[in-house]
Design a protein around this motif. Structure first.
Motif, PDB file in Angstrom:
ATOM      1  N   ILE A  62       0.826  -1.205   0.000  1.00 21.11           N
ATOM      2  CA  ILE A  62       0.000   0.000   0.000  1.00 21.11           C
ATOM      3  C   ILE A  62       0.866   1.263   0.000  1.00 21.11           C
ATOM      4  O   ILE A  62       0.370   2.361  -0.248  1.00 21.11           O
ATOM      5  CB  ILE A  62      -0.954  -0.029   1.215  1.00 21.11           C
ATOM      6  CG1 ILE A  62      -1.820  -1.294   1.173  1.00 21.11           C
ATOM      7  CG2 ILE A  62      -1.866   1.175   1.248  1.00 21.11           C
ATOM      8  CD1 ILE A  62      -2.771  -1.452   2.346  1.00 21.11           C
ATOM      9  N   LYS A  63       2.156   1.124   0.227  1.00 22.36           N
ATOM     10  CA  LYS A  63       3.035   2.292   0.260  1.00 22.36           C
ATOM     11  C   LYS A  63       2.927   3.063  -1.060  1.00 22.36           C
ATOM     12  O   LYS A  63       3.040   2.496  -2.139  1.00 22.36           O
ATOM     13  CB  LYS A  63       4.486   1.867   0.504  1.00 22.36           C
ATOM     14  CG  LYS A  63       5.438   3.052   0.591  1.00 22.36           C
ATOM     15  CD  LYS A  63       6.869   2.619   0.898  1.00 22.36           C
ATOM     16  CE  LYS A  63       7.772   3.830   1.008  1.00 22.36           C
ATOM     17  NZ  LYS A  63       9.172   3.454   1.323  1.00 22.36           N
ATOM     18  N   GLY A  64       2.700   4.366  -0.953  1.00 21.86           N
ATOM     19  CA  GLY A  64       2.612   5.218  -2.133  1.00 21.86           C
ATOM     20  C   GLY A  64       1.260   5.208  -2.805  1.00 21.86           C
ATOM     21  O   GLY A  64       1.038   5.950  -3.768  1.00 21.86           O
ATOM     22  N   ALA A  65       0.320   4.398  -2.305  1.00 27.20           N
ATOM     23  CA  ALA A  65      -1.007   4.300  -2.921  1.00 27.20           C
ATOM     24  C   ALA A  65      -1.907   5.431  -2.446  1.00 27.20           C
ATOM     25  O   ALA A  65      -1.645   6.080  -1.430  1.00 27.20           O
ATOM     26  CB  ALA A  65      -1.643   2.954  -2.587  1.00 27.20           C
ATOM     27  N   THR A  66      -2.981   5.659  -3.199  1.00 28.86           N
ATOM     28  CA  THR A  66      -4.006   6.618  -2.795  1.00 28.86           C
ATOM     29  C   THR A  66      -5.171   5.837  -2.192  1.00 28.86           C
ATOM     30  O   THR A  66      -5.803   5.028  -2.874  1.00 28.86           O
ATOM     31  CB  THR A  66      -4.500   7.433  -4.001  1.00 28.86           C
ATOM     32  OG1 THR A  66      -3.404   8.153  -4.560  1.00 28.86           O
ATOM     33  CG2 THR A  66      -5.592   8.412  -3.577  1.00 28.86           C
ATOM     34  N   VAL A  67      -5.425   6.031  -0.907  1.00 22.74           N
ATOM     35  CA  VAL A  67      -6.494   5.319  -0.205  1.00 22.74           C
ATOM     36  C   VAL A  67      -7.832   5.988  -0.527  1.00 22.74           C
ATOM     37  O   VAL A  67      -7.980   7.207  -0.389  1.00 22.74           O
ATOM     38  CB  VAL A  67      -6.249   5.320   1.315  1.00 22.74           C
ATOM     39  CG1 VAL A  67      -7.428   4.694   2.057  1.00 22.74           C
ATOM     40  CG2 VAL A  67      -4.956   4.566   1.635  1.00 22.74           C
ATOM     41  N   THR A  68      -8.802   5.202  -0.976  1.00 20.46           N
ATOM     42  CA  THR A  68     -10.131   5.736  -1.304  1.00 20.46           C
ATOM     43  C   THR A  68     -11.187   5.362  -0.268  1.00 20.46           C
ATOM     44  O   THR A  68     -12.248   5.967  -0.220  1.00 20.46           O
ATOM     45  CB  THR A  68     -10.578   5.232  -2.685  1.00 20.46           C
ATOM     46  OG1 THR A  68     -10.623   3.790  -2.671  1.00 20.46           O
ATOM     47  CG2 THR A  68      -9.601   5.685  -3.766  1.00 20.46           C
ATOM     48  N   ARG A  69     -10.911   4.346   0.549  1.00 17.37           N
ATOM     49  CA  ARG A  69     -11.857   3.936   1.600  1.00 17.37           C
ATOM     50  C   ARG A  69     -11.108   3.149   2.658  1.00 17.37           C
ATOM     51  O   ARG A  69     -10.199   2.383   2.336  1.00 17.37           O
ATOM     52  CB  ARG A  69     -12.964   3.055   1.016  1.00 17.37           C
ATOM     53  CG  ARG A  69     -14.048   2.657   2.020  1.00 17.37           C
ATOM     54  CD  ARG A  69     -15.032   1.647   1.410  1.00 17.37           C
ATOM     55  NE  ARG A  69     -14.411   0.330   1.268  1.00 17.37           N
ATOM     56  CZ  ARG A  69     -14.462  -0.627   2.188  1.00 17.37           C
ATOM     57  NH1 ARG A  69     -15.091  -0.425   3.330  1.00 17.37           N
ATOM     58  NH2 ARG A  69     -13.882  -1.781   1.972  1.00 17.37           N
ATOM     59  N   ALA A  70     -11.478   3.323   3.927  1.00 16.89           N
ATOM     60  CA  ALA A  70     -10.897   2.525   5.014  1.00 16.89           C
ATOM     61  C   ALA A  70     -11.973   2.304   6.067  1.00 16.89           C
ATOM     62  O   ALA A  70     -12.707   3.223   6.426  1.00 16.89           O
ATOM     63  CB  ALA A  70      -9.687   3.225   5.629  1.00 16.89           C
ATOM     64  N   SER A  71     -12.068   1.069   6.551  1.00 13.23           N
ATOM     65  CA  SER A  71     -13.077   0.727   7.558  1.00 13.23           C
ATOM     66  C   SER A  71     -12.492  -0.262   8.554  1.00 13.23           C
ATOM     67  O   SER A  71     -11.932  -1.292   8.161  1.00 13.23           O
ATOM     68  CB  SER A  71     -14.310   0.113   6.873  1.00 13.23           C
ATOM     69  OG  SER A  71     -15.267  -0.312   7.844  1.00 13.23           O
ATOM     70  N   TYR A  72     -12.605   0.072   9.837  1.00  9.18           N
ATOM     71  CA  TYR A  72     -12.207  -0.825  10.922  1.00  9.18           C
ATOM     72  C   TYR A  72     -13.474  -1.352  11.574  1.00  9.18           C
ATOM     73  O   TYR A  72     -14.396  -0.579  11.881  1.00  9.18           O
ATOM     74  CB  TYR A  72     -11.358  -0.072  11.953  1.00  9.18           C
ATOM     75  CG  TYR A  72     -11.002  -0.890  13.172  1.00  9.18           C
ATOM     76  CD1 TYR A  72      -9.803  -1.584  13.234  1.00  9.18           C
ATOM     77  CD2 TYR A  72     -11.869  -0.962  14.262  1.00  9.18           C
ATOM     78  CE1 TYR A  72      -9.481  -2.336  14.364  1.00  9.18           C
ATOM     79  CE2 TYR A  72     -11.548  -1.713  15.385  1.00  9.18           C
ATOM     80  CZ  TYR A  72     -10.358  -2.399  15.422  1.00  9.18           C
ATOM     81  OH  TYR A  72     -10.046  -3.144  16.525  1.00  9.18           O
ATOM     82  N   LYS A  73     -13.554  -2.666  11.791  1.00 14.07           N
ATOM     83  CA  LYS A  73     -14.736  -3.209  12.465  1.00 14.07           C
ATOM     84  C   LYS A  73     -14.325  -4.282  13.460  1.00 14.07           C
ATOM     85  O   LYS A  73     -13.303  -4.960  13.299  1.00 14.07           O
ATOM     86  CB  LYS A  73     -15.748  -3.762  11.458  1.00 14.07           C
ATOM     87  CG  LYS A  73     -15.295  -4.998  10.719  1.00 14.07           C
ATOM     88  CD  LYS A  73     -16.423  -5.512   9.820  1.00 14.07           C
ATOM     89  CE  LYS A  73     -16.020  -6.832   9.146  1.00 14.07           C
ATOM     90  NZ  LYS A  73     -17.118  -7.372   8.312  1.00 14.07           N
TER      91      LYS A  73
END
Length: 547
Positions: free
Chosen positions: A404-415
């Protein structure tokens, strides 16, 4: 002149023939020419593990998310999405393990008997997070020989073995053991001392939970229980006592921690029954079946009398040690109002990224990968309960995927699954990005609560009116935390949860620790392959030959 012309024509025809012969190589889409009536060999497509490029292509073609087989680990899975993005799901604890065929399969800690094992360790789980083996016991073991006081020296029986990070670590018991009663991930060795049973549990997080069950006040008076001792053995690792925190570290030759024994405790049966909070605790020990249903097996519950056990280690910093727990010094066995049976652990954990609870009542104790002896599953605890004045805060540390290094995060969810609350009354909890945790994390040694991400009110797991349910934290701040990890190339990421009002009994919550997951969608910059040069078709170069 005629000779020169004839040579030019001849060489031109030769070059044309060579060009024609080479065309299939230049043009991969050209079908092969059948030779005579011979059938061509049809080679099936590769059935090996699907890599990222194959998953991306299949997701684009099928318009469905496709698992990247080669990216799967015990705690992580990655999918290619039809949109061209990737999705990675990370867990604090292992969710799968490789089976006997070398394939990833769900963790199955159900214990089975492996027949006559030459090493006497014939009780084994189907597919555990880390390999463990329990003693087969003996039908002929004499009760008189199964005693701390009378066990011959050397009269050690290997109680359990665990393979972790290339090392084998063993618990030993000073005497013979009976054949155990098996129940899912649990093995119960009855009457290892008069009125005392011994329970082993295969842990979901990886490792071995071990518990002595002292069934009656008479059993508690035995000289053998004043100080309980176990042998620790390894040919490649060493055991080191961390006296201030009452824990034992298992270290490799370089001094790296590969496993640990967190702070051991003893407690009684006065605690609330989490399965039936309004009912009296289950305390019958009439049969092994009854023992396996004891309420106190869930650990220290609100209302229980408990005590941290003083620890000493003979053979400190060696591969052959003796762990002694000074039960008598706690005074718990003779304390007025205690309810039998009583319980005495410790547990041995594998060094997963994992989770922990910081507990104010025992400010210097480590509850790393805490244990539930009822099922092998573990509960992280958050909030306050007034019965014993317990206040908990919990942390989860996930391995953060370097892809994921250098990527653009579009969504993140912790459950995480909330499986017990004080009641069905909602209370607010705060979710944070925190500093890192370790086996040394305690109430007095908490990581920094660096960034508040989200607050939510909820209550699940009290009754059918508010049954067990997942609670998700997925706002823009959680996405920003994942983006920070991607920007900085983090190898792990740690989250924490605490009650907003830490003096309110209605905030007491338990969460199934191994259910915690972080799911991240992201775009990865892809480098386009260099263009393929156009094929040269039907080209004949004129050749002049001087004679």
């Amino acid at each position: 002149m005629r000779t020169r012309t004839r040579l030019s024509l001849t060489l031109g025809l030769v070059l044309a023939a060579l060009t024609t012969a080479l065309l299939p190589w230049w043009q991969p889409q050209t079908p092969p020419v059948a030779q005579g009536n011979k059938a061509t060999d049809a080679k099936p497509a590769s059935t090996g593990p699907r890599d990222e490029s194959a998953a991306v292509a299949e997701a684009k073609r099928t318009r469905k998310q496709v698992l990247v087989d080669t990216a799967t680990t015990a705690t992580e899975q990655t999918w290619a999405l039809p949109s061209g993005q990737m999705r990675t799901q990370m867990s604090a604890a292992p969710q799968r393990a490789k089976n006997a065929d070398g394939e990833w399969a769900p963790i199955d800690n159900t214990l089975t008997r492996a027949g006559s094992a030459a090493d006497g360790l014939g009780v084994r789980p189907v597919n555990a997070a880390v390999p463990v083996r329990f003693s087969s016991g003996s039908k002929d073991a004499s009760r008189a020989d199964r005693s701390f006081a009378r066990a011959p020296q050397p009269g050690q029986t290997v109680l359990a073995e665990m393979d972790v990070a290339g090392h084998t670590v063993a618990y030993t018991w000073p005497g013979a053991l009976p054949e155990p009663v098996l129940d899912g991930p649990r093995a119960l060795y009855s009457e290892v001392l008069p009125g005392v049973d011994l329970l082993l549990v295969v842990r979901e997080e990886g490792g071995v939970a071990q518990l002595l069950i002292v069934k009656t006040p008479e059993a508690a008076k035995q000289e053998a229980l004043k100080s309980v001792a176990y042998g620790l053995q390894s040919t490649t690792a060493t055991f080191q006592l961390d006296a201030p925190k009452g824990r034992v570290l298992v270290l490799d030759k370089a001094g790296k921690e590969v496993a640990s024994i967190p702070t051991p405790f003893a407690w009684d049966s006065s605690g609330q029954d989490p399965e039936a909070p309004e009912s009296a605790p289950r305390t019958s020990v009439a049969s092994p079946t009854d023992v396996l249903k004891l309420s106190g097996l869930t650990g220290i519950e609100p209302g229980a009398h408990s005590a941290q056990l003083p620890v000493s280690l003979d053979g400190d910093k060696t591969g052959t040690a003796r762990l002694s727990l000074n039960v008598a010094e706690t005074g718990l066995f003779t304390k007025p109002g205690v309810k039998f049976p009583l319980f005495v652990d410790p547990t041995m954990n594998a060094a997963w990224q994992a989770w922990t609870t910081a507990y104010r009542k025992y400010p210097n104790s480590s509850f790393w990968n805490g244990t539930n002896f009822s099922s092998g599953t573990s509960d992280a605890r958050v909030g306050y309960e007034s019965d014993t004045g317990g206040l908990g805060r919990s942390f989860w540390r996930m391995k953060f995927d370097p892809k994921i290094k250098g990527a653009t995060v579009t969504r993140a969810s912790y459950k995480v699954l909330n499986n017990h609350s004080w009641s069905c009354t909602d209370r607010e909890f705060k979710f944070y990005l925190t500093g890192s945790i370790s086996t040394g994390t305690t109430w007095n040694a908490q990581p920094s609560w660096s960034t508040h991400l989200q607050s939510k009110s909820f209550a699940h797991g009290w009754s059918t009116s508010c049954g067990d349910a997942y609670e998700a934290f997925d706002n823009a701040n959680v996405k920003a935390a994942a983006q920070k990890g991607a920007d900085n190339g983090w190898s792990n990421i740690t989250f924490g949860m605490r009650a907003t009002s830490e003096g309110d009994t209605q905030t007491w919550r338990k969460f199934r620790a191994t259910s915690a997951t972080l799911e991240v969608d992201y775009n990865v910059p892809r480098v386009s392959p260099p263009p393929v040069p156009a094929p040269l078709v039907g080209l004949v170069c004129p050749v002049r030959v001087r004679v």
